[in-house]
Design a protein around this motif. Structure first.
Motif, PDB file in Angstrom:
ATOM      1  N   CYS A  73       0.832  -1.206   0.000  1.00  0.00           N
ATOM      2  CA  CYS A  73       0.000   0.000   0.000  1.00  0.00           C
ATOM      3  C   CYS A  73       0.865   1.253   0.000  1.00  0.00           C
ATOM      4  CB  CYS A  73      -0.900   0.013   1.235  1.00  0.00           C
ATOM      5  SG  CYS A  73      -2.010  -1.399   1.373  1.00  0.00           S
ATOM      6  N   PHE A  74       0.283   2.346  -0.488  1.00  0.00           N
ATOM      7  CA  PHE A  74       0.950   3.640  -0.480  1.00  0.00           C
ATOM      8  C   PHE A  74       0.220   4.553   0.501  1.00  0.00           C
ATOM      9  CE2 PHE A  74       1.900   1.662  -4.507  1.00  0.00           C
ATOM     10  CZ  PHE A  74       3.264   1.899  -4.648  1.00  0.00           C
ATOM     11  N   SER A  86       3.296  -5.448   1.691  1.00  0.00           N
ATOM     12  CA  SER A  86       2.316  -6.361   2.271  1.00  0.00           C
ATOM     13  C   SER A  86       2.062  -7.519   1.310  1.00  0.00           C
ATOM     14  CB  SER A  86       1.007  -5.637   2.556  1.00  0.00           C
ATOM     15  OG  SER A  86       0.006  -6.542   2.983  1.00  0.00           O
ATOM     16  N   SER A  87       1.968  -8.712   1.857  1.00  0.00           N
ATOM     17  CA  SER A  87       1.638  -9.873   1.035  1.00  0.00           C
ATOM     18  C   SER A  87       0.135  -9.967   0.788  1.00  0.00           C
ATOM     19  CB  SER A  87       2.139 -11.152   1.721  1.00  0.00           C
ATOM     20  OG  SER A  87       1.532 -11.306   2.995  1.00  0.00           O
ATOM     21  N   LYS A  88      -0.658  -9.180   1.556  1.00  0.00           N
ATOM     22  CA  LYS A  88      -2.107  -9.207   1.407  1.00  0.00           C
ATOM     23  C   LYS A  88      -2.669  -7.783   1.352  1.00  0.00           C
ATOM     24  CE  LYS A  88      -2.694 -13.655   3.783  1.00  0.00           C
ATOM     25  NZ  LYS A  88      -3.342 -14.357   4.920  1.00  0.00           N
ATOM     26  N   LYS A 148       6.102  -0.078   8.165  1.00  0.00           N
ATOM     27  CA  LYS A 148       5.923  -1.455   8.641  1.00  0.00           C
ATOM     28  C   LYS A 148       4.630  -1.546   9.437  1.00  0.00           C
ATOM     29  CE  LYS A 148      10.843  -2.628   8.605  1.00  0.00           C
ATOM     30  NZ  LYS A 148      11.988  -3.151   9.378  1.00  0.00           N
ATOM     31  N   TYR A 149       3.811  -2.537   9.045  1.00  0.00           N
ATOM     32  CA  TYR A 149       2.484  -2.666   9.629  1.00  0.00           C
ATOM     33  C   TYR A 149       2.505  -3.292  11.022  1.00  0.00           C
ATOM     34  CZ  TYR A 149      -2.372  -4.205  10.157  1.00  0.00           C
ATOM     35  OH  TYR A 149      -3.623  -4.418  10.628  1.00  0.00           O
TER      36      TYR A 149
END
Length: 280
Positions: A85-86, A99-101, A126-127
Motif C-alpha cells: 500500500c501507499f 504487504s503480502s495481502k 511497517k504494519y
C-alpha cells in the motif's frame, strides 16, 4: 550514508536549473526549485526532509512530513498494488508499506505504522507495530493512575491494544469500557496497572475518582422508562447488550443492579430481565 527519513539543516553549495544542491557530508542533494525561496544564497542553511524520489535518487524537501524515521504514525491509505500500500506522508511522494495481502486494506482508511528504511536505505512503513513498542522497565517512567495519550490500533478477544504516548504498548479491556473506541484515533486514558513483565493495563476513567454510582443508576432507570419499564438484562447479560441499552460496562452495570435492588427501585427476574419497581 545519507540520513533518509530525517530532518536536517544543510547548506546550499550551488544552484542549477533544477534547484539548489545541499551539502550532506561528501554528497550533494537536490532541493527542487518549487521549495526554494528567492532570498536564499550559497552558504545559507535550510531545514529539509530527506527521502528518495520516484527514480530512487536522494532528494530534499522543505515540506514537513507527518512523521520521521523511527516514529509511529497514523497515515491514510491512498493507493495499493500487488505488493503493498501507499500511505500519505505529507510530502510529494507517498510512503510504501510492503504487504503480502494488500487486499486486506481499504483505500481512504487510516492505519498505524512504524517508519523505517529497507536494505537499500529507502523509506518504508511497517504494519506490525509490536516489535517497535516498548514494555515498561524499572525505573518506570509512568505510575498507576497517570494520565496518558493512547491510540487504539488493534482489536483482540480481550480488548484493544494501544500505543501509549507514541512509545509503549498497553491493553484496554472490553469488559471495562461501555463503548468501542475508534481505532487509530488518539484519546486520553489512565495507567491501571504495570506488571513485573512490563505489560500494562489501561482504563478510560480516572482511577483516583470515585465512581459516581448514582449517575450510572440514573442511566439504567432512564433506559427502563424508555422501554416500558422492562429491560432484557440481568447479571449475566453479554457486555454488548448492556452497552447497547444502558451505555455502561458490564462491571459498572452489575454494581448498579446491586444498588437499585438495595434501594428497591427495580425487580430482578434472574437470567431473564429487570423491571422498574412502581410500588412496594
Amino acid at each position: 550514508m545519507i540520513k533518509i527519513g530525517t530532518l536536517q539543516k544543510l547548506k546550499i553549495c550551488k544552484f542549477s536549473k533544477a534547484g539548489a544542491y545541499l551539502q550532506h557530508y561528501n554528497q550533494e542533494i537536490l532541493l527542487p526549485n518549487k521549495y526554494l525561496l528567492d532570498t536564499l544564497n550559497i552558504g545559507d542553511e535550510v531545514e529539509v526532509f530527506l527521502y528518495h524520489d520516484s527514480e530512487d535518487r536522494p532528494i530534499a524537501t522543505t515540506l514537513k512530513p507527518k512523521a520521521l524515521k523511527g516514529e509511529i504514525a497514523i497515515l491514510t491509505i491512498k493507493d495499493k498494488n500487488n505488493f503493498g500500500c501507499f500511505l500519505e506522508l505529507g510530502i510529494a511522494k507517498d510512503l510504501f508499506m510492503p504487504s503480502s495481502k494488500p487486499q486486506n486494506f481499504t483505500l481512504g482508511t487510516k492505519i498505524a505504522v512504524f517508519i523505517d528504511t529497507d536494505k537499500e536505505n529507502r523509506l518504508i512503513a511497517k504494519y506490525n507495530l509490536k516489535p517497535y513498542l516498548k514494555n515498561f522497565k524499572p525505573p518506570y517512567p509512568l505510575n498507576t493512575s497517570d494520565k496518558v495519550k493512547i491510540i487504539p490500533f488493534r482489536e483482540t478477544p480481550l480488548g484493544y491494544e494501544c500505543i501509549i504516548n507514541k512509545t509503549y504498548l498497553g491493553l484496554l479491556y472490553k469488559n471495562e469500557i461501555f463503548e468501542s473506541p475508534n481505532l487509530f484515533e488518539e484519546k486520553e486514558a489512565f495507567i491501571k496497572k504495570i506488571y513485573p513483565n512490563g505489560k500494562c493495563d489501561l482504563w478510560l476513567k480516572n482511577p483516583k475518582e470515585k465512581v459516581n454510582i448514582q449517575k450510572d443508576c440514573q442511566k439504567v432507570l432512564e433506559a427502563l422508562k424508555q422501554h416500558q419499564g422492562i429491560l432484557p438484562l440481568h447479571y449475566d447479560s453479554p457486555p454488548q447488550e448492556i452497552t447497547k441499552l444502558c451505555f455502561l460496562s458490564k462491571k459498572a452495570f452489575k454494581k448498579v443492579l446491586t444498588q437499585l435492588l438495595k434501594e428497591e427501585k427495580i425487580l430482578l427476574y434472574p437470567k431473564k430481565y429487570i423491571q422498574l419497581q412502581t410500588s412496594k
